[in-house]
Design a protein around this motif. Structure first.
Motif, PDB file in Angstrom:
ATOM      1  N   ILE A 170       0.834  -1.200   0.000  1.00 12.63           N
ATOM      2  CA  ILE A 170       0.000   0.000   0.000  1.00 12.63           C
ATOM      3  C   ILE A 170       0.866   1.247   0.000  1.00 12.63           C
ATOM      4  N   ILE A 171       1.889   1.259   0.837  1.00 15.51           N
ATOM      5  CA  ILE A 171       2.778   2.415   0.930  1.00 15.51           C
ATOM      6  C   ILE A 171       3.561   2.599  -0.364  1.00 15.51           C
ATOM      7  N   THR A 172       4.003   1.495  -0.942  1.00 18.74           N
ATOM      8  CA  THR A 172       4.719   1.576  -2.216  1.00 18.74           C
ATOM      9  C   THR A 172       3.836   2.196  -3.285  1.00 18.74           C
ATOM     10  N   PHE A 173       2.558   1.856  -3.268  1.00 21.17           N
ATOM     11  CA  PHE A 173       1.605   2.406  -4.212  1.00 21.17           C
ATOM     12  C   PHE A 173       1.477   3.922  -4.042  1.00 21.17           C
ATOM     13  N   ILE A 174       1.353   4.362  -2.808  1.00 20.11           N
ATOM     14  CA  ILE A 174       1.226   5.802  -2.532  1.00 20.11           C
ATOM     15  C   ILE A 174       2.519   6.533  -2.894  1.00 20.11           C
ATOM     16  N   GLN A 175       3.651   5.914  -2.606  1.00 17.52           N
ATOM     17  CA  GLN A 175       4.929   6.544  -2.911  1.00 17.52           C
ATOM     18  C   GLN A 175       5.093   6.805  -4.404  1.00 17.52           C
ATOM     19  N   GLY A 176       4.494   5.951  -5.220  1.00 14.40           N
ATOM     20  CA  GLY A 176       4.574   6.144  -6.663  1.00 14.40           C
ATOM     21  C   GLY A 176       3.999   7.484  -7.093  1.00 14.40           C
ATOM     22  N   LEU A 177       2.996   7.955  -6.350  1.00 11.34           N
ATOM     23  CA  LEU A 177       2.388   9.247  -6.655  1.00 11.34           C
ATOM     24  C   LEU A 177       3.410  10.379  -6.576  1.00 11.34           C
ATOM     25  N   VAL A 178       4.356  10.250  -5.650  1.00 13.11           N
ATOM     26  CA  VAL A 178       5.363  11.290  -5.428  1.00 13.11           C
ATOM     27  C   VAL A 178       6.633  11.019  -6.225  1.00 13.11           C
TER      28      VAL A 178
END
Length: 371
Positions: free
Chosen positions: A79-87
């Motif tokens: 989940i965190i890896t997914f959100i990090q992709g946004l940045v």
């Protein structure tokens, strides 16, 4: 006659060892990925807890636990890896935080709104003539995206597959260099020309090259898919391609991404077949044809992978090199349109044009030959 030509070129130790070598290469890359993960079964089980649709509720749960509670539980990492992709994908465009602790709630609670806002910002950077097409493609995207456990292995596996595909293009170029020149060098070409169907059957010499390229591509692709699939299961292939390229267009899955690579590579093999066939015929020298084939591939690698080409026309030219087909997955991310179509498709169209164009040149060269 077809069987004899296939037997002459394909039923050889060189072809057999090529296929075995390609299998060992791709299998080795896949096994290295799997072997590099400790306690893989437990990791996959933990990741599976929050797999499936990446809803904003899930994303908020993961961000809250990792950012606020400092949780290191494996189940939150995808989940965190997914959100990090946004940045981290296209860094500095709208979002530029360097630490997860600095992420605002909106990156999870309004993830898809943030993703769309950044997509729009990226579209506004492309040529204006392509923006309408890009916005149309953006509006087709369905959310939420889907992510199953083991995605990270497939991401690496797809990225690794570019290397065997690149090697295949070199191997096909080397194999195709002797298509006509070998018979010209030993003097047997004149005998072939003198036969009743000599000229008409000349194109049969291209068939073994196509089959050779197809076999190598099948071996590389299937060995990767079967080895990784035996560990993660094949449901992972239903994950959105956006777990690999967050700012890609369409609603492709990882499986679709691999299929796109496979078809593009095959079209590249077909294009290279007629290019090398024409070079082999015109040079009548196997060594020279080999050097020219290798030079064409090396030129593409230098220009496309190491030098940033500033002109749009130059990109169109590079898209026509058969080697471009092996690297098409590099063009999936972002909103790139050549000839008013998505760049991966533009590369594939170029392969068809090159195949037909050089096929016509080869046909003309053969037919104008006087016996």
């Amino acid at each position: 006659m077809i069987y004899q030509e296939l037997k002459r070129r394909l039923f050889t130790r060189y072809v057999l060892f090529s296929i075995i070598g390609m299998f060992l290469l791709t299998a080795g890359l896949s096994i290295a990925l799997i072997g590099g993960e400790k306690n893989l079964h437990e990791v996959m089980k933990e990741e599976g807890i929050y797999s499936g649709e990446m809803t904003e509720d899930k994303l908020w749960l993961g961000l809250k636990n990792v950012r606020d509670q400092k949780s290191e539980e494996i189940k939150y990492q995808p989940i965190i890896t997914f959100i990090q992709g946004l940045v981290e994908v296209y860094p500095g465009v709208l979002f530029s935080e360097k630490r997860i602790q600095d992420y605002p709630d909106a990156y999870a609670k309004n993830f898809y709104g943030c993703w769309r806002k950044k997509s729009i910002a990226l579209i506004e950077k492309i040529p204006q003539k392509d923006q309408k097409k890009a916005f149309k493609e953006l509006n087709k995207v369905k959310t939420p995206f889907v992510k199953y456990s083991g995605c990270y292995l497939w991401n690496l596996g797809i990225d690794n597959l570019k290397f065997p595909y690149l090697i295949i293009i070199f191997m096909v170029a080397f194999f195709a260099a002797a298509t006509y020149s070998d018979s010209m060098e030993d003097g047997s070409m004149e005998i072939i020309y003198a036969t009743k169907l000599g000229k008409k059957m000349m194109f049969l010499r291209l068939l073994p090259i196509m089959i050779y390229g197809l076999l190598l591509t099948l071996v590389a692709t299937l060995s990767t898919v079967l080895i990784l699939g035996s560990v993660t299961g094949f449901q992972t292939l239903e994950s959105s391609l956006k777990v690999f390229a967050l700012f890609s267009i369409g609603n492709f899955t990882l499986g679709d991404g691999i299929l796109l690579m496979f078809v593009s590579e095959l079209l590249g093999v077909l294009a290279l077949t007629t290019v090398m066939g024409w070079i082999s015929y015109k040079t009548a020298n196997t060594s020279l044809a080999t050097v020219m084939g290798i030079a064409i591939n090396v030129f593409y690698i230098i220009m496309a992978l190491f030098i940033k080409v500033p002109w749009e026309f130059s990109q169109l030219i590079l898209n026509a090199f058969p080697m471009a087909s092996s690297q098409v997955i590099r063009e999936v991310s972002g909103f790139c349109f050549d000839m008013s179509i998505w760049r991966p498709y533009a590369v594939m169209v170029n392969m068809v044009v090159v195949f037909i164009g050089f096929g016509m040149l080869l046909n003309y060269a053969i037919c104008k030959k006087k016996i």
